[in-house]
Design an enzyme around this catalytic site. Structure first.
Site, mmCIF file in Angstrom:
data_model
loop_
_atom_site.group_PDB
_atom_site.id
_atom_site.type_symbol
_atom_site.label_atom_id
_atom_site.label_comp_id
_atom_site.label_asym_id
_atom_site.label_seq_id
_atom_site.Cartn_x
_atom_site.Cartn_y
_atom_site.Cartn_z
ATOM 1 C CB VAL A 1 -1.015 -0.017 1.271
ATOM 2 C CG1 VAL A 1 -1.711 1.461 1.195
ATOM 3 C CG2 VAL A 1 -1.848 -1.157 1.493
ATOM 4 N N GLY A 25 4.387 4.195 3.197
ATOM 5 C CA GLY A 25 3.982 2.907 2.636
ATOM 6 C C GLY A 25 4.110 1.898 3.403
ATOM 7 C CE LYS A 26 4.935 -1.331 8.341
ATOM 8 N NZ LYS A 26 5.685 -0.559 9.318
ATOM 9 N N GLY A 27 3.858 -2.800 3.185
ATOM 10 C CA GLY A 27 3.699 -4.013 2.565
ATOM 11 C C GLY A 27 3.566 -5.387 3.614
#
Ligand code: NAD
Length: 439
Positions: free
Chosen positions: A80, A125-127
């Protein structure tokens, strides 16, 4: 599959549109609480607020990978990219069985404010991959990581989005991602991820950076209150990367560490704990669980630890530790949130009423992402700094932005948390307005 602001993301304006399973509370929805309070204090334009409450891009991928026994499994992965207003997205990658799109979106939302509050030229962001890394062999972990990296390759890169380690991932996983991207690009691309091992473009000082940042803001807050650190009693919950380094550095500056803990329980010694010896105890290869069990001090539970008599409390383990149920029993006058989300909004309100100063997570634990920024900058220059230079620059970033948050809190008569969000939101909005909205 891709969805987002430009293509099929939530359009209703409700954060719960991202919920993964029905009838569950949305983490992203809850994450809005602090944001909404700060937005109200800023009298944020509703049009801008609409933009800031939607993730820019959400990527969902199916990751086929081969188990060691030959079977093929398909895992779900996410990335994201919440905001690009201030620069490339930035945030960790989590491998955990409970990873959902909703959680990853909330984490990317938090990263947006964390990067902005320390004035880094990054968005948020992050995943994540929904998996249990403890059940994967090293070669399975490598295959899963490389396939995940290959599947998100169009959206990550030094100028697009720069991942880092989070729960369940580590420097080795970052090295595999860097290698996969470099192979596909046919070009050495160290700046695609941070938190890498030193020998493939990591930064000196990164391992200690979050704990060092916690120490710096604690010292800065005490200075504002006209108090010295020497002789202050400190309790630290969690004795991993953040907790152990915070305790070690605070002790080196004269604080007395009276309580420490890990997931198996805590230790109390009002005369002061020898933190270096405790770190050596935990790292001893014969200590199979790497726990504090067997180390000198009175044993107690984590719940009891939080309520110990002390001046400073550092929750540095997991979320939701300081709640409505125990907030009134906390003796500390200063809380520095080493962990992400250790205080519930209800407890936060109680601390504010009781005059307890809380240095919020997005500021207190931003030392890690700050040195990640230094790593990205060093990778792009191809020139690597000595550790004293990294530490001096970190200190400057943390102190300057701590001061800015403190002054805003005084000026607007709000908590440090609300001031931190206000400063972060203001910076993101300023960048957005300068760029203009391409609508
Ligand atoms: P870690 O895995 O190194 O250490 C976590 C510690 O917490 C361990 O001592 C573990 O035993 C303890 N713990 C786990 N569950 C617990 C429980 N229920 N009660 C008490 N203790 C418990 O993790 P870390 O990297 O130190 O991260 C700690 C927190 O700081 C997390 O919230 C993380 O998101 C946050 N954080 C970490 C960094 C970083 O650079 N490492 C940066 C920003 C924020």
């Amino acid at each position: 599959m891709m969805s987002g602001g430009q293509g099929g993301g939530p359009s209703s304006g409700t954060a719960s549109a991202n919920m993964h399973r029905a009838n569950e509370i949305s983490v992203f929805g809850e994450a809005m609480d602090y944001f909404n309070e700060a937005a109200a204090n800023l009298a944020l334009d509703p049009n801008i607020k609409r933009i800031l409450t939607h993730p820019s891009r959400q990527v969902i991928i199916s990751i086929p990978f081969q188990r060691d026994n030959g079977e093929l499994e398909v895992y779900t992965g996410y990335r994201v990219q919440y905001s690009f207003a201030r620069g490339p997205a930035k945030g960790g990658i989590r491998y955990h069985p409970d990873v959902t799109l909703d959680e990853v979106t909330a984490l990317a939302f938090w990263m947006t404010w964390k990067c902005a509050v320390v004035d880094l030229p990054f968005g948020g962001g992050k995943g994540g991959v929904t998996c249990d890394p403890a059940k994967l062999s090293r070669s399975e972990l490598e295959r899963l990581t490389r396939r995940y990296a290959a599947d998100i390759i169009e959206v990550i890169g030094p100028d697009k989005d720069v991942p880092a380690p989070d729960v369940g991932t580590n420097p080795q996983v970052m090295a595999w991602i860097m290698d996969t991207v470099s192979m596909h690009n046919r070009a050495h691309t160290p700046g695609v991820v941070t938190g890498k091992p030193l020998n493939v473009g990591g930064s000196r000082g990164r391992v200690e950076a979050t704990g060092r940042g916690v120490m710096i803001v604690v010292e800065a807050a005490l200075a504002k209150m006209g108090k010295a650190l020497a002789g202050r009693r400190v309790v630290v919950q969690g004795f991993g990367n953040v907790g152990s380094i915070s305790a070690k550095l605070l002790r080196e500056r004269g604080a007395v560490i009276v309580g420490i803990s890990d997931q198996y329980g805590g230790l109390y010694d009002p005369r002061g704990i020898d933190v270096d010896a405790a770190i050596a105890h935990v790292n001893n290869p014969r200590n199979v669980r790497h726990s504090l069990e067997g180390f000198a001090g009175e044993r107690l539970t984590n719940a009891e630890l939080l309520e110990l008599p002390c001046d400073i409390l550092i929750p540095a383990a997991i979320e939701n530790q300081l709640t409505e149920a125990n907030a009134s029993k906390i003796k500390a006058h200063l809380i520095a949130e080493g962990a992400n989300g250790p205080t519930t909004p209800a407890a936060d309100g109680m601390f504010s009423q009781a005059g307890v100063t809380v240095i919020p997570d997005i500021l207190a634990n931003a030392g890690g992402v700050t040195v990640s920024y230094f790593e990205w900058a060093q990778d792009r220059m191809g020139y690597y700094w000595r550790e004293p230079e990294v530490n001096a620059r970190l200190e400057q970033v943390m102190r300057e932005n701590f001061d800015a948050v403190w002054e805003l809190a005084q000026e607007r008569k709000v908590t440090l948390r609300t001031a931190a969000y206000m400063l972060a939101i203001r910076r993101v909005v300023d960048s957005l307005m300068t760029r203009g909205i391409y609508a």
